[in-house]
Scaffold this motif. Structure first.
Motif, PDB file in Angstrom:
ATOM      1  N   ALA A 148      16.542  13.874  -5.513  1.00 30.19           N
ATOM      2  CA  ALA A 148      16.198  14.515  -6.788  1.00 30.19           C
ATOM      3  C   ALA A 148      15.805  13.474  -7.831  1.00 30.19           C
ATOM      4  O   ALA A 148      14.855  13.672  -8.597  1.00 30.19           O
ATOM      5  CB  ALA A 148      17.363  15.362  -7.288  1.00 30.19           C
ATOM      6  N   VAL A 149      16.506  12.351  -7.844  1.00 30.85           N
ATOM      7  CA  VAL A 149      16.159  11.262  -8.775  1.00 30.85           C
ATOM      8  C   VAL A 149      14.760  10.733  -8.483  1.00 30.85           C
ATOM      9  O   VAL A 149      13.977  10.466  -9.407  1.00 30.85           O
ATOM     10  CB  VAL A 149      17.219  10.128  -8.719  1.00 30.85           C
ATOM     11  CG1 VAL A 149      16.743   8.880  -9.447  1.00 30.85           C
ATOM     12  CG2 VAL A 149      18.542  10.614  -9.296  1.00 30.85           C
ATOM     13  N   LEU A 150      14.422  10.597  -7.215  1.00 27.35           N
ATOM     14  CA  LEU A 150      13.075  10.152  -6.847  1.00 27.35           C
ATOM     15  C   LEU A 150      12.014  11.141  -7.315  1.00 27.35           C
ATOM     16  O   LEU A 150      10.945  10.743  -7.788  1.00 27.35           O
ATOM     17  CB  LEU A 150      12.971   9.930  -5.343  1.00 27.35           C
ATOM     18  CG  LEU A 150      13.689   8.714  -4.780  1.00 27.35           C
ATOM     19  CD1 LEU A 150      13.591   8.697  -3.255  1.00 27.35           C
ATOM     20  CD2 LEU A 150      13.143   7.427  -5.368  1.00 27.35           C
ATOM     21  N   ILE A 151      12.305  12.429  -7.192  1.00 25.51           N
ATOM     22  CA  ILE A 151      11.354  13.441  -7.665  1.00 25.51           C
ATOM     23  C   ILE A 151      11.157  13.318  -9.164  1.00 25.51           C
ATOM     24  O   ILE A 151      10.022  13.332  -9.662  1.00 25.51           O
ATOM     25  CB  ILE A 151      11.813  14.865  -7.279  1.00 25.51           C
ATOM     26  CG1 ILE A 151      11.751  15.048  -5.759  1.00 25.51           C
ATOM     27  CG2 ILE A 151      10.966  15.923  -7.982  1.00 25.51           C
ATOM     28  CD1 ILE A 151      12.433  16.317  -5.261  1.00 25.51           C
ATOM     29  N   VAL A 152      12.255  13.177  -9.907  1.00 27.45           N
ATOM     30  CA  VAL A 152      12.157  13.034 -11.369  1.00 27.45           C
ATOM     31  C   VAL A 152      11.368  11.779 -11.722  1.00 27.45           C
ATOM     32  O   VAL A 152      10.519  11.806 -12.623  1.00 27.45           O
ATOM     33  CB  VAL A 152      13.555  13.031 -12.026  1.00 27.45           C
ATOM     34  CG1 VAL A 152      13.472  12.661 -13.503  1.00 27.45           C
ATOM     35  CG2 VAL A 152      14.228  14.387 -11.853  1.00 27.45           C
ATOM     36  N   ALA A 153      11.620  10.676 -11.020  1.00 23.78           N
ATOM     37  CA  ALA A 153      10.862   9.448 -11.275  1.00 23.78           C
ATOM     38  C   ALA A 153       9.374   9.679 -11.038  1.00 23.78           C
ATOM     39  O   ALA A 153       8.530   9.216 -11.818  1.00 23.78           O
ATOM     40  CB  ALA A 153      11.373   8.317 -10.383  1.00 23.78           C
ATOM     41  N   GLY A 154       9.039  10.405  -9.992  1.00 26.32           N
ATOM     42  CA  GLY A 154       7.639  10.728  -9.723  1.00 26.32           C
ATOM     43  C   GLY A 154       7.032  11.584 -10.819  1.00 26.32           C
ATOM     44  O   GLY A 154       5.870  11.389 -11.202  1.00 26.32           O
TER      45      GLY A 154
END
Length: 106
Positions: free
Chosen positions: A90-96
């Motif tokens: 989820a953190v990776l998605i937000v970063a994207g």
């Protein structure tokens, strides 16, 4: 204004995903109705945002808001697992999403 439409479209995506889960395979009328109305409204707002935002940006942000929001709602409201790997994803998605917004230059 396009970004406002897009954020609300993403929020409505979370609503329809949650309502769809609650509809129990479209066997519960109330939740099924909420799903359909929220879907239509979400698509309409997404379409309005795409008048001025690039397709890739608008679609990525819309699906990202929906994905992360549905994940959080699943954990908070439905007791789904919040494993370190799922949280990292989820953190990776937000970063994207942040990078996509920054790259849009608007």
């Amino acid at each position: 204004m396009a970004w406002v439409y897009l954020v609300f479209a993403g929020i409505l995506e979370i609503v329809w995903a949650f309502a769809m889960k609650q509809s129990d395979g479209f066997t519960r009328a109330g939740a099924s109705a909420v799903t359909i109305v929220a879907m239509i409204a979400s698509f309409a707002l997404l379409s309005m945002s795409m008048r001025s935002l690039p397709l890739g940006t608008a679609y990525t942000i819309w699906t990202g808001i929906g994905a992360v929001g549905a994940f959080v709602l699943g954990v908070v409201a439905l007791g789904e697992q919040a494993t370190p790997l799922r949280i990292f994803a989820a953190v990776l998605i937000v970063a994207g999403l942040v990078l996509m917004k920054l790259s849009a230059g608007e």
